[in-house]
Design an enzyme around this catalytic site. Structure first.
Site, PDB file in Angstrom:
ATOM      1  CG  LEU A 219      -1.845   1.198   1.277  1.00 12.79           C
ATOM      2  CD1 LEU A 219      -2.808   1.416   0.099  1.00 12.79           C
ATOM      3  CD2 LEU A 219      -2.611   1.193   2.579  1.00 12.79           C
ATOM      4  CE1 TYR A 220       6.180   5.234   1.651  1.00 15.11           C
ATOM      5  CE2 TYR A 220       7.508   3.602   0.422  1.00 15.11           C
ATOM      6  CZ  TYR A 220       7.323   4.853   0.996  1.00 15.11           C
ATOM      7  OH  TYR A 220       8.078   5.693   0.811  1.00 15.11           O
ATOM      8  CB  ALA A 221       4.630   0.613  -3.550  1.00 17.85           C
TER       9      ALA A 221
ATOM     10  CB  THR B 259       0.350   5.896  -0.747  1.00 16.68           C
ATOM     11  OG1 THR B 259       1.414   5.650  -0.295  1.00 16.68           O
ATOM     12  CG2 THR B 259      -0.964   5.140  -0.288  1.00 16.68           C
ATOM     13  CE  LYS B 260       6.064   8.150  -0.666  1.00 21.32           C
ATOM     14  NZ  LYS B 260       6.330   9.809  -0.390  1.00 21.32           N
TER      15      LYS B 260
END
Length: 489
Positions: A276-278, A280-281
């Site tokens: 999910l971090y990726a 959002t980026k």
């Protein structure tokens, strides 16, 4: 009885039955109507109550997303950078300032903001740095100030990792004349006020919710910071700032996700995020494209590759490995499903800072205005900032063992499906071509600098091995000599 009498009697019976049946039907309809009305009324009340309950809960946990509650005479919110594990109770501190009693506004405050943002050299730039008390933000702020640029910092000092480390970075920045406000990037009114007070030429947007694994525990914080926070910054830069600043912001090498082509190039696909971090980026890069296209903002995205060094983040592997080795606690190392060691393109902080400043210096001007009209296309760029030399994580641990003079208690497991990828490898040819980015720090030299700081900062009774120190110095000296030769030729 005559036939006509029989027919009349039959008709009378039918009419009586019809009348009684109609009355019964009317009664049933009336009763049914009352039931439906009562049910609808009850459902409406339940819906209203449920809505009020949800609004209350959302306001309680995520106030910075629902309200632009900044008051020039009272409080601020918060957003910054940061990881390990947290309970749900800590989510609020990830989205808002840890200090609700700060006072922003007034002549003295405005004077201090202008002083910090004012360049001290001819031709210097004025930069609003978000996430300034974070790892990369603090180093970039120090470098900008050292060369005479104006810098104003903004951070939320959240509890994703130890806030005392962020406060220590803040004190270091303040000793160099850089003000870092305890405030929230989702606070649009505050951002507007800052652009009214100081004429920022650039924004270095580094504030973000970091960490791949923590996204599985607190996904909302990633959306609030990495997506909503980015939109908040771009909104003010596009629609309120006059003139518009150039924006440089931190994307991530994580956007390459499940890509298997190596080394990772900006031309490779990034539509398969592994976390999910990726995601959002990657969403941030799409949002940047929209603001560039619609409003003429000059925007540069930087994809960082595993940044390490002094004043680093305690949630990063090199940092908590060092802590565990000193404490005699076990460390966990991952191997890919095929048995290969996990590899990372470790990039020393000084090299990343040079890349950030190079991106700022070559950003190009925005072409839009408050009116919404733009004079033409503005620069839209994205660059990898890595070291170009992937190293097995086991090698990084071996270097730490030598520097700390102590063996690690290693536990090796297969990499779980939690968003991590087996390797990263940067192609930096575009950054090298456009602003001369060339990483020069070996992992041995960089880790030695980190361990020197680590031992001093935490006041540890550890003697750094001389042999390891000398070995780390050699590659660095060779690279410095090579850099000097290329500069003189």
């Amino acid at each position: 009885m005559p036939a006509s009498g029989v027919d009349a009697a039959a008709k009378g019976v039918k009419l009586e039955r019809y009348a009684s049946g109609g009355a019964a039907m009317l009664l049933r309809r009336a009763a049914s109507g009352k039931i439906v009305s009562a049910s609808s009324n009850l459902l409406f009340r339940a819906t209203v109550l449920a809505t009020l309950a949800l609004v209350f809960l959302f306001t309680l946990h995520y106030p910075s997303l629902l309200s632009r509650s900044f008051h020039l005479s009272s409080a601020g919110g918060g957003d910054g950078s940061g990881g390990s594990r947290h309970s749900a109770a800590s989510h609020r501190s990830l989205l808002m300032s840890s200090s609700a009693a700060g006072s922003y506004g007034g002549a003295a405050w405005e004077k201090e903001v202008r002083r910090s943002a004012r360049p001290t050299r001819d031709g210097g730039i004025s930069v609003l740095v978000t996430g300034a008390a974070g790892f990369v933000g603090a180093h970039c702020s120090l470098a900008l100030r050292a060369r005479g640029d104006g810098v104003l910092g903004l951070d939320n000092f959240n509890s994703y990792y130890d806030p005392s480390l962020k406060r220590a970075r803040q004190r270091l920045l303040e000793s160099r004349g850089v003000v870092v406000l305890d405030a929230d990037i989702n606070d649009g009114l505050l951002l507007e006020k800052l652009f009214d007070v100081a004429a920022f030429t650039h924004v270095l947007h580094l504030a973000a919710q970091a960490g791949v694994r923590y996204a599985m525990e607190a996904p909302q914080t990633y959306v609030a910071s990495n997506v909503a926070g980015l939109v908040s910054v771009l909104e003010v830069a596009a629609k309120h700032a006059d003139p518009q600043p150039a924006v440089v912001w931190a994307s991530s090498s994580s956007v390459y996700g499940l890509n298997t082509d190596a080394p990772f190039s900006e031309d490779h696909r990034t539509d398969r995020p592994a976390s999910l971090y990726a995601a959002t980026k990657k969403a941030g890069e799409a949002i940047a494209h929209a603001y560039n296209h619609i409003y003429g903002l000059s925007i540069t995205g930087l994809r960082f590759f595993t940044v390490y060094g002094p004043w680093g983040r305690p949630d990063m592997a090199y940092f908590f490995f060092a802590r565990s080795i000193v404490a005699g606690e076990p460390i966990t190392l991952f191997r890919a499903a095929d048995g290969a060691d996990a590899r990372r393109d470790f990039t020393y902080i000084d090299d990343v800072v040079k890349g950030c400043l190079g991106a700022l210096d070559t950003a190009g001007k925005s072409t839009g205005s408050r009116s919404g009209k733009k004079t033409g296309p503005a620069p839209l760029r994205v660059y990898n900032l890595g070291n170009t030399s992937p190293v097995p994580v086991t090698r990084m641990v071996a270097i730490l063992e030598k520097l700390l003079g102590k063996k690690a208690n290693k536990r090796i497991v297969t990499m779980p499906s939690n968003g991590d990828v087996p390797f990263t490898h940067a192609n930096v040819s575009h950054a090298a071509h456009d602003f001369g980015y060339r990483p020069t720090t070996s992992l041995e030299a960089g880790l030695r600098h980190f361990v020197d700081w680590f031992v001093q900062y935490y006041k540890l009774d550890v003697k750094i091995a001389k042999g390891a120190r000398a070995a780390a110095d050699k590659p660095a000296k060779k690279k410095k000599a090579a850099a000097a030769m290329s500069a003189s030729s």
